[in-house]
Design an enzyme around this catalytic site. Structure first.
Site, short mmCIF file in Angstrom:
data_model
loop_
_atom_site.label_atom_id
_atom_site.label_comp_id
_atom_site.label_asym_id
_atom_site.label_seq_id
_atom_site.Cartn_x
_atom_site.Cartn_y
_atom_site.Cartn_z
N ARG A 153 56.49 11.25 -4.07
CA ARG A 153 57.21 9.96 -4.69
C ARG A 153 56.43 9.61 -5.93
NH1 ARG A 153 55.86 3.51 -2.46
NH2 ARG A 153 56.99 2.74 -4.04
N HIS A 154 56.65 9.02 -6.95
CA HIS A 154 56.16 8.62 -7.92
C HIS A 154 54.79 7.95 -7.78
CE1 HIS A 154 57.52 4.46 -8.10
NE2 HIS A 154 58.63 5.12 -7.79
N GLU A 182 74.54 4.22 -3.78
CA GLU A 182 73.38 4.12 -2.89
C GLU A 182 73.60 3.21 -1.93
OE1 GLU A 182 69.44 3.62 -4.49
OE2 GLU A 182 70.20 4.94 -6.17
N HIS A 212 61.42 9.67 -5.25
CA HIS A 212 61.14 8.38 -5.10
C HIS A 212 60.86 7.89 -3.42
CE1 HIS A 212 62.59 7.23 -8.94
NE2 HIS A 212 63.72 8.24 -8.66
N ASP A 213 60.45 7.07 -3.00
CA ASP A 213 60.30 6.78 -1.72
C ASP A 213 61.50 6.83 -0.88
OD1 ASP A 213 61.53 4.46 -2.57
OD2 ASP A 213 60.10 3.04 -1.59
#
Length: 540
Positions: free
Chosen positions: A153-154, A334, A424-425
């Site tokens: 994740r970032h 999404e 990402h998460d």
């Protein structure tokens, strides 16, 4: 498809591998549970660091693991989305951190201490967390490390929306002066990720995976990021720490700051019947969790002084109420949710990021001295949000299919030594759910599922002619995120949480046989194909 590369050396920060100290702690028996201990922390002494953070909202995943290490630690991004302006507000969320949503997604949080105290404008806050007493590494005696594949994740970003949108309307208080534009990696995030890269370099050299000052041959190393600013920058900083003299490129495939389909947790197929059954499954798995958020909502409302906000006074924003959520599931988009859960997730994300960035914990809580348990309660809103949108089985295998396939291919690429994938998460959560990870809660973290900057670390090991794999979550604790100490393998490592899976068993050393480990990825891809045939082909 556009393919762009940028080099790493231009972003090298002044953070160096440091010091010696306590002995290393290796993961030997991943079945031992990590324990959390209570310790007190005063807030950090007036050192102010400006940094950004961004609200990512669709979170990620029920996945799990138990882990051991001679002093153990567990480890924990989500999706950016168009958040909300009025009762919800438009805000960005991308496939990331346990709190990113419809178009993109969320954010995350963590905390740690050595029974240590930070000083805050004169007050004490209780921190319920496990002491990090030294170095931890992923290591198995008698085995040789052959390959590493990381899904990260970032790191810390600014909230997904600016102060003139939802965040500015939902509280009378002023937010932290973020060091980056909305949704972009913050200055703190860059420093922290460089430190993580240095830690992994030290570990990889000690395990003899790579030599000192490694300059890989073509094809040995791949650095691939989603095309968002925060993911490219995270990969760049990590590479600067991991391969500081190699000048390696960061690969991304879409126009800058646009979502790459591989990292977008979108539904790749949909029918009316699928939507109905998937929504039913979300409620089957998470109805109780959503209903139980009223106390969390009450705390969040009190911290931000919701009723004193302009949005509440002009009735564009209403009180948070558990049970008012409405889900949206459409092909090419999404998973989304409206109602209190979405709005509260955006605020929860921003508050957690503010906690990491703001040295004065009282300021981080808008004048309130929040306990560690209260910070976890605020962050739990994000955790539930991420689980609800991305980790129900019918959802997870759908949205994670492109990334599960990508990871599988990387694991089976001849000559590949090291892979770093940055998303990402929501990616971390959905992938773990899709491949059947056991449910978990990370120790020594505020964000219990996919903390900011967390990494799933898949490692390949050999012993004689036998080949094995392992999976661990590696993440920085809240104290490390706030104080930015130099990480190393001897005295101050990040947390490591060993992941267990539902359908395969570990050997006595905590490793999975290679053929069985590959099968959980193949099974996830087969589940996708089965769902497609069941719903799409039947509908046709």
């Amino acid at each position: 498809m556009k393919k762009t590369v940028i080099t790493a050396c231009s972003l090298v920060l002044a953070a160096v591998i440091g010091s010696t100290g306590c002995g290393k702690i290796s993961l030997k028996n991943p079945n031992m549970k990590n324990s959390e201990t209570n310790s007190e922390l005063k807030t950090e002494d007036n050192t102010e660091v400006k940094t950004e953070t961004n609200t990512e909202t669709n979170t990620e995943t029920n996945t799990g693991a138990t882990t051991e290490a001679k002093t153990e630690a567990k480890t924990e991004e989500t999706t950016e989305a168009k958040t909300e302006t009025t009762t919800e507000a438009k805000a960005e969320t991308t496939a990331e951190d346990n709190t990113e949503a419809n178009s993109e997604a969320t954010s995350e949080v963590n905390a740690e201490s050595n029974t240590e105290t930070e000083t805050n404008t004169g007050s004490t806050q209780n921190i319920d967390e496990e002491a990090n007493a030294g170095g931890r590494i992923i290591d198995y005696d008698g085995y040789k490390l052959d390959q590493v594949v990381i899904l990260s994740r970032h790191n810390i970003r600014s909230p997904l929306s600016g102060g003139d949108s939802l965040l500015g309307k939902i509280t009378p208080h002023e937010w932290f002066n973020w060091t980056s534009a909305p949704s972009e990696l913050s200055l703190r995030g860059g420093v922290l990720e460089t430190q993580m890269g240095q830690y992994f370099r030290q570990w990889a050299e000690e395990e003899e995976l790579i030599p000192t000052n490694y300059h890989p041959d073509n094809g040995q190393v791949r650095i691939y990021a989603n095309s968002k600013q925060r993911t490219i920058a995270t990969a760049q900083y990590f590479t600067a720490g991991m391969f500081p003299t190699a000048g390696l490129p960061v690969e991304y495939h879409m126009e800058f700051d646009k979502m790459d389909p591989v990292f977008t947790p979108q539904l790749t197929f949909w029918t009316d019947e699928y939507e109905k059954d998937a929504k039913d499954q979300i409620y089957e798995y998470y109805a109780d969790a959503m209903k139980s958020l009223n106390d969390n909502y009450e705390l969040l409302s009190d911290v931000i002084d919701l009723e004193e906000s302009n949005g509440f006074k002009d009735q564009s924003i209403t009180a948070f109420t558990a049970g008012d959520e409405e889900f949206s599931l459409k092909e090419g988009a999404e998973p989304g949710v409206s109602g209190s859960l979405k709005t509260a997730c955006s605020v929860s994300d921003a508050l957690v990021l503010q906690y990491y960035e703001e040295s004065d914990t009282q300021k981080a809580g808008f004048g309130q001295e929040l306990t560690y348990e209260q910070w976890k309660s605020i962050s739990e809103i994000k955790d539930v949000y991420g689980d609800v949108l991305f980790t129900a089985p019918m959802i997870a295998v759908n949205v994670a299919y492109p990334l599960v396939s990508e990871i599988y291919d990387e694991m089976n690429t001849d000559g590949r030594v090291f892979t770093f994938l940055c998303g990402h998460d929501s990616n971390v959560g959905s992938v773990l759910a899709a491949i059947g990870a056991e449910d978990y809660e990370l120790p020594n973290a505020i964000e219990k599922k996919t903390p900011i900057g967390c990494k799933i670390v898949f490692t390949k090991w050999s012993k004689g002619s036998e080949v094995f794999w392992s999976a661990d979550l590696v993440y920085q604790t809240p104290s490390q995120l706030r104080n930015m100490p130099i990480l190393d393998t001897d005295s101050n490592s990040p947390e490591i949480f060993h992941i267990s899976f539902k359908n395969i068993k570990q050997n006595e050393d905590g490793l999975y046989k290679a053929d069985e480990f590959m099968k959980i990825f193949l099974d996830a891809m087969d589940s996708y194909e089965s769902l497609y045939q069941e719903y799409v082909e039947k509908a046709a």
